[in-house]
Scaffold this active site. Structure first.
Site, mmCIF file in Angstrom:
data_model
loop_
_atom_site.group_PDB
_atom_site.id
_atom_site.type_symbol
_atom_site.label_atom_id
_atom_site.label_comp_id
_atom_site.label_asym_id
_atom_site.label_seq_id
_atom_site.Cartn_x
_atom_site.Cartn_y
_atom_site.Cartn_z
ATOM 1 N N ARG C 51 -44.723 65.314 24.229
ATOM 2 C CA ARG C 51 -44.561 66.471 23.352
ATOM 3 C C ARG C 51 -43.255 66.371 22.587
ATOM 4 O O ARG C 51 -43.195 66.575 21.367
ATOM 5 C CB ARG C 51 -44.594 67.760 24.192
ATOM 6 N N LYS C 161 -45.465 79.843 22.186
ATOM 7 C CA LYS C 161 -44.716 78.914 23.025
ATOM 8 C C LYS C 161 -43.506 79.652 23.556
ATOM 9 O O LYS C 161 -42.757 80.268 22.792
ATOM 10 C CB LYS C 161 -44.270 77.692 22.228
ATOM 11 N N SER C 228 -48.149 78.506 25.949
ATOM 12 C CA SER C 228 -47.643 77.371 26.698
ATOM 13 C C SER C 228 -46.143 77.511 26.840
ATOM 14 O O SER C 228 -45.505 78.207 26.063
ATOM 15 C CB SER C 228 -48.023 76.049 26.032
#
Lengths: 369, 369, 369, 369
Positions: C51, C161, C228
């Site tokens: 990521r 996020k 997330s």
């Protein structure tokens, strides 16, 4: 000339803050960086992208600091990373620099010397074959020349990175590669470059160092070659480390073959020769003199160690390379009292079959006098 | 009385051919088996069924050879298996037998002594609490009595197996367990039983060995307790190993705490005290005298070893217990020159925080005189 | 305004050649990029560095193309990547752009609308608590405003996020976080932000959306939130996708909750509503109209699916998130006839307990008329 | 004759309580058990010992219930277990029984028929070669004869288990095996037995079913063969399932090839033909009629599915077989509304290249009339 080695522990594979700080502080001149060797967080297998991440981050940093492009930096500096810091190991990289030096050379003495060389492009069909052995031997000789290391016996570590090829690339070429299995081709590549190092250094009779010996005559090997393969490069990248009277500075390097995965005595003897006084562990004060250490190892392909079975080859959950790095890395760390070690698997014809090799760079006590 | 220990390497977790052969040959009387401790091929985690497989195979074999039922065998003999033979380790089990002996005891000497005890049923709500600490301490005292070990200092290894509970069982009980996380409850159980051993042996002031200390005061620990947890049992199973002048035979045991994962000196000193002459490795001829070795270890929960980071706690692919067993197991194997070691993770309050402990059973050279 | 979505399949997490080509060709104006959402090659767990690698590579590319600094780009554009392309899934990223548009809006029609918002800094002690719920709700409202989406019912997907914190950071703060387990804290963060989305959109009575409900009242959830957590950010990053009559263009979005891991009918119905004609699979010609698809799912924490046990929660070799992404991702791919899907685990209070949610962006057939 | 199938969900690989209960209750006569096929908890790879554990536990149970020895039971009953219940799948085994039946056969009807056969010993040098193809074809013909299935078209599933050989065994034999890689030899064995099934059933022209086609001409395959390899056996074990007018009972079987990993339509059509009415999912009431289901699948070796890349072949952490079982198993479970499916990887020449096959046994509604 003067070679120096700085190790930086990293918190993730994009962490270049340590080097950035050293450059900002003037400790390291980014133009003097000739190679970077390190261990990253990944699994060390095909899908390990931490090597590429660190290469990208470092080449971006060096490019920004030197005004060169990222591609120029990568063409000049080998970035050789091995994934997998199993067990006690610490993710880190070692930056090798070369600076001009006015310091008088020690009377009759020698110091750490470094040479870097690249080959021409290597195709999939070349891997594991005479053409790769010859190209490796040639590049090693050039790097030795650059390093002004005069005798093969003064070469203590040769890090080679050779190209690997994904399945698609294997099938695309006009000529057949030696195998159509990408992982197996990496093993062929590691072995062929190891034989190339052995050829350049005269470690075995020339007649035993041909392509017939690749992955076949495992009694023939190099005791100083450490080879890794990666899809991110298209030519051989070679770093030769040894001792030369043409260099100055306080650093020294030595090496030892490892006869199997339990060769505690190999590490002990190497530490001893470098003046690190293991009793049985190198004391912390002495361990502080370690600048970098390199270990190559493998899970014995015969399935046993000293007569008893191991299970590394049959584990479908954890790859054999992860197992052996964790095991041999711990032994090395316990003797050297240092966990920031470059420990790499896949030691085909790099050291004795089922074993491997180790090399350590230290700062000599004399430097403090 | 005379204790003996036979190790059998296994090719898979159902492989009892070695013991079957020894029974058939009359080397081992199956009625004299008092405990079996071993390492199996699995991952050592919740879904490791290799422990159960070997327990089933061994209890079936012993039942068939003695005429007892499988359940009777399991009620009499603790089968304590730890999964995970990472790196150089070899799957194996050690069978401990006790036989009557007419042999005269050595003048003023002592020999390996063994005692086994079971507690009453342990409920999920008991785990990690005073009731478990007390039950462990009580069972240890009974096992010591059976072993006729007179001084706590003569106890060198206490293997405890304590019940674990899957999620469903945790929720079913009338009283709340100390945590509703099954894995965390296993850690509580290991720690509480370790404190129970420490209490029985007086390893720390009583006031520091209460349930408040469980997983909390990590300066308080036992140096001889090795605790594992498993869902397959419902009571504490305890094997005490030590030295006693009431026993005869050629075997001896000693132990050492391990201060961290790199405690090469701990293994070295232990080998030295047992007369195994490590220089730095125990020579093969001496290693042949090792009858069994037990190691408990853990990935340092603070994320560092001797000041440098390790990555074991953050690895989503390979569990921290697999990492640390492979690392510390390799160090132990490299000193002892023996890979068939019982190396187990999860060392909460079993040895120093971040470290662990080791114990080794050897055949004394005097026995050959 | 006109929103567009371009998906790029990637060969490794540093592969930005697709976007670089589109920028070079003038297909995408890098200044119009407002968010990037994608799936990378890693394991999706703590030690997934793919990521960060893609974020680094993309922000470097956009910085180089726009003249901004890498940090400026990251402050403006949310880069939201989920690791783990298990089974049939394809690594890719979707670039969302917003351009001014002179095109007349369709009579009474609406089109894909997008809004982005950031919160102020979030501390470890805020995670899972009212302060995070409120900050999320506030940012969602701002993003809706920016997107000019008037009714909560027109919001179909909210990607959040939220910051995560490693162990060291948890201990350093002055106030206690809700748990000292970093992984558990990530779950608290995902749940709290999901409740924040539900609060902004009125998906449940306000009284049930307080911090007491976090990870506790699992009957309360958002049907459009996908959250997330990652250590690489320090503030909430929010992308709201919906339909608005103030936007033009040919794209549309819709969503569906998933009641469990086998909710084939949920995907089928969603495809149907978007005019994709599944019979039972969306035909290739229609699948070509899919611009992006998002799925959130979880391994049922009760250990069963429709009354039968699954083993995902007990697997020590493969994390439960890898299992469930591979399973639900395959079901989604088989209905949609598309493997480049954003499938993410950790669906606490994002869709029904044990299930999750799905959203799909398509190009409407009318656009071709 | 009447064939019956009972499925038992298991909590661990030694859990035979379900079958023990059915035997105790008189539901199953242990002497009528002709085969057991199931999925166990392991990884399905070389070091998966859960298959052996369940075999041991079941053969012990049946031996104890019938008075035969464990070895006799294993010589009579094929125990065919595949490890790996990834994603939504449920560990279980299906017991196939054959009983004499006085029931009048339906007018012109047919019912599930089963035949079992064993070959002579298979050596490592036989694997992947004509001798294995011929031995498989011969055994399939014998099993068909025993099952009194008259037409090849009435055979819907042939489960084959063939011997595998560890590295040591490969090297020991007098003749060279077709490869010295144990895993690769398993693939050769699966492919050769698949071609043997195709030969027995006339699924391709004889000229294309020779050993040259093994792992080479992937356009040649069997649409009903499911082959697994394991080191625990030394002969081919074969179970043929089909329809025959000589059998009675309410069970029926049908099958379908799967063209790739996303062949939702394949499952849908198969369910449809068996009268399970998927809309798109089989309703729970109908799913209750499923007695067993078998799926064979593989990660496409070309690295793509419908033109987009997958990453299964490059994953060093999770084996490709675990990935594909989880993915295709989820699709099957979502259509059939049943998670206790036999889903197995390694589908070389078992169904179309990159795809596989499925077979389902159901209780026909007519039985309820």
């Amino acid at each position: 000339m003067r070679a120096d080695v700085h190790r930086f522990v990293i918190s993730d594979p994009g962490d270049v803050t340590g080097l950035a700080g050293a450059i900002a502080a003037g400790t390291i001149d980014p133009k003097e960086i000739v190679a970077v060797i390190g261990k990253t967080h990944g699994n060390g297998l095909v899908n390990d992208y931490t090597r590429g991440y660190l290469t990208f981050a470092l080449s971006t940093l060096i490019a920004e600091c030197t005004g060169a492009s990222r591609d120029d930096v990568k063409r000049r500096v080998p970035f050789i990373f091995s994934g997998g810091v199993e067990g006690v190991l610490t993710p880190h990289f070692a930056v090798i620099t070369v600076s001009p030096s006015d310091a008088p050379k020690s009377e009759g003495g020698s110091a750490l010397a470094v040479g870097v060389a690249f080959s021409g492009p290597v195709r999939a069909a070349d891997v594991g074959r005479e053409i790769q052995i010859a190209a490796t031997a040639d590049a090693v000789r050039r790097a030795m020349g650059e390093a002004r290391i005069e005798r093969p016996a003064d070469v203590h570590f040769v890090q080679v990175k050779c190209p690997a090829f994904p399945l698609g690339a294997l099938r695309a070429g006009p000529e057949s590669p030696v195998t159509d299995n990408p992982g197996k081709l990496m093993a062929f590549g590691r072995a062929a470059s190891a034989l190339g190092v052995a050829r350049a250094l005269g470690e075995a009779p020339l007649g035993r160092l041909g392509e017939n010996a690749v992955l076949s005559d495992l009694d023939v090997f190099s005791s100083v070659a450490s080879v890794s393969a990666g899809v991110e490069i298209s030519a051989l990248e070679i770093v030769v480390l040894g001792m030369s009277r043409h260099w100055t500075g306080t650093l020294a390097i030595d090496h030892a073959p490892l006869r199997d995965a339990l060769d505690l005595e190999g590490f002990y003897g190497l530490a001893d020769r470098l003046g690190l006084s293991p009793r049985p562990q190198v004391p912390a004060a002495q361990a502080a003199r370690i600048r970098a250490a390199f270990v190559k190892c493998e899970a014995d392909r015969r399935g046993t160690i000293r007569g008893r079975p191991h299970t590394m080859l049959d584990d479908g959950d954890v790859d054999q390379q992860r197992h052996i790095r964790g095991a041999v890395g711990a032994i090395a760390a316990s003797v050297l009292n240092d966990t920031a070690l470059f420990v790499s698997g896949g030691a085909e014809q790099q050291g004795p079959d089922g074993g491997g090799l180790a090399a350590v760079i230290v700062e000599r006590p004399i430097s403090r006098a």
